[in-house]
Design an enzyme around this catalytic site. Structure first.
Site: not given
Ligand code: NOJ
Length: 538
Positions: A204, A254
């Site tokens: 993310d 690894e």
């Molecule tokens: C991107 C994710 O796809 C989204 O759903 C989320 O709200 C934001 N990052 C924050 O984590």
């Protein structure tokens, strides 16, 4: 199948938004046992792997992207034993499993953040986050002018008067990656899941993590909120983040050395240009990074050609492959997006979405499919305000209705909600209401109808798996009239797409392999794509 080295270079991965996939407990929320029950369906579809949206313990302010414990399972979704069963079932079916890891921020309920709130300003517990004194005579102004992505300032004041940084909601404090304990903790988290057998991670906000060390004011403080893209050059895309991806890549290697199974890191990388994007997939960094420019392109031949050409030049140029994506849990679904403006005709959205799917599956590299895309689900645009759960809605003063409409639970069978989504009683309510018209899209109907989206995706995936021309490699554009794109892949395979609203002569003569809609011989109808094996060398 699981041992193919570099399998990820042209893999097709299916994004499972766990809370909306399949509910095994009858509480109206999808769960890990539901995912396990759905694996045979995904095997039939023909995907190489799945990416599971976050299922960790979380107060669910942002549906799990606010993680309170990185090494657990929220009771909403099951437990670790159920996770192990899911892994074992996926392994038996030859389906790889990626987890969603959230390293930019955690939940305000994470024990380290709670400890930070309880600790003194300047303490080691606070150093794991971005705490700072405010400005103004009594410190009542935020430390800088940055905006959070989901609306409002990027700072919230703690009880003792200091402020903490959150680039999303106040319930998602940003980690301070300049603190070595943070990096070490994520190393532990990676290994925890790798030891449990996962095949990799979707990362993310992978252009986040580091901020400018002095946290200075931005020249354009509203930019992040305005575009919903991470564009503040002081808050995103800092050079140090690349060291983290080198570290994580080394951890993956690894494990590969130990058992021969290659792990995959795919980043959610939103950066301004394809060239900067390419830096994230250098050979010792992430394997893949979603190339969102395709998803962002309007339904126009020139726009598609431009983003595809840039990606091939800049990203494939690093030695990596491009990772294509048209839909995900944050975006309006293609069927609806490509149908705008609706006045152009009601069937256009689905026809264009089908054509775009064939285009994507013909492009060199890897592709991601978001659950429901294979059913041709439209965006649910008329959800009442009181059921909306996306924090963006709340934080923009109910102006932005963006992400709930693509997260409505999947229809599996039957004529009425819950359409087999929940195993509970008929009266069980999915966490977001499903519209009546979802009956048309249920998987049982889709599987029984050879003209369905599902069959198009399944046939496309089968051809992809069997034809050596598809998957990794290069493309060469063919000369085409305006509004039409055509390219060859390897030996004589041609993909052509008519973006226009009138039929055009098929740009190739050859054996038709697959088309997104009816294609009379020699013709490529409007809003249609096809694959052919050309008669003569091209
Ligand atoms: C991107 C994710 O796809 C989204 O759903 C989320 O709200 C934001 N990052 C924050 O984590």
């Amino acid at each position: 199948m699981l041992s193919k080295y570099h399998w990820w270079r042209d893999a097709v991965i299916y994004q499972v938004y766990v809370r909306s996939f399949l509910d095994s407990t009858g509480d109206g929320i999808g769960d890990l046992a539901g995912v396990r029950a759905g694996l045979p369906y995904l095997k039939k579809l023909g995907v190489d792997g799945i990416w599971l949206s976050p299922f960790y313990p979380s107060p669910q302010h942002d549906h799990g992207y606010d993680v309170a414990d990185y090494c657990g399972v929220d009771p909403l979704f099951g437990d670790l034993a159920e996770f192990d069963l899911l892994m074992a079932a996926a392994r038996r079916l030859g389906i790889r499993v990626l987890l969603d890891i959230v390293p930019n921020h955690c939940s305000s309920e994470h024990p380290w953040f709670r400890a930070a709130l309880a600790a003194e300003p300047g303490s080691p517990a606070r150093a794991r986050f971005h705490f700072a004194d405010g400005r103004g005579p009594d410190g009542s102004e935020p430390p800088n002018n940055w905006h959070a992505m989901f609306g409002g300032p990027a700072w919230t004041r703690a009880d003792d008067g200091q402020w903490y940084l959150h680039m999303f909601t106040p319930e998602q404090p940003d980690w301070n990656w300049r603190d070595p304990e943070v990096a070490a903790e994520f190393d532990r988290v990676l290994r925890f899941w790798l030891d449990r057998g996962v095949d990799g991670f979707r990362i993310d906000v992978a252009a986040g993590l580091y901020k400018h060390p002095e946290l200075p004011d931005s020249d354009d403080p509203e930019a992040d909120a305005r575009t919903r893209d991470s564009v503040n050059p002081l808050a995103w895309n800092q050079p140090e983040v690349h060291d983290v991806w080198r570290w994580w890549r080394a951890v993956c290697e690894e494990y590969t050395v130990r058992d021969g199974r290659e792990r995959l890191l795919v980043g959610e990388v939103s950066v301004p240009t394809a060239r900067e994007h390419a830096l994230y997939v250098r050979p010792d960094e992430l394997h893949q990074a979603f190339f969102f420019d395709l998803l962002g392109a309007p339904w126009e031949a020139d726009a598609f050609r431009k983003v595809i050409s840039e990606a091939m030049e800049d990203i494939a140029g690093t030695g990596s492959t491009v990772t294509w994506v048209l839909n995900n849990h944050d975006q309006v679904r293609t069927v609806t997006r490509y149908g705008e403006p609706a006045t152009e005709g009601s069937g256009l959205g689905p026809a264009r979405a089908r054509a775009a799917a064939l285009l994507m599956l013909a492009l060199p590299g890897a592709a991601y499919i978001y659950q429901g895309e294979e059913l041709g689900l439209p965006e649910v645009v008329d959800l009442p305000d009181d059921v909306l759960t996306d924090p963006i809605f709340r934080r923009t003063g109910s102006r932005a209705r963006i992400r709930d409409g693509c997260r409505v639970p999947l229809p599996w069978s039957g004529q009425a909600s819950p359409f087999g989504f929940t195993s509970g009683a008929e009266s069980a309510k999915p966490w977001l209401p499903q519209p009546e018209y979802f009956a048309e899209y249920a998987t049982d109907r889709a599987l029984a109808d050879t003209r369905s989206f599902w069959h198009l995706y399944r046939d496309g995936l089968q051809l992809r798996a069997s034809l050596p021309q598809l998957g990794e490699g290069t493309l060469r554009w063919l000369d085409t009239p305006p509004g039409v794109l055509a390219f060859t892949r390897g030996d004589g395979l041609v993909c052509a797409v008519n973006f226009g609203t009138a039929p055009t002569p098929a740009p190739v003569s050859g054996t038709p392999l697959l088309s997104s809609g009816p294609c009379p011989p020699g013709v490529l109808p409007a809003a249609t794509a096809g694959w052919w094996l050309a008669d003569t060398g091209l």
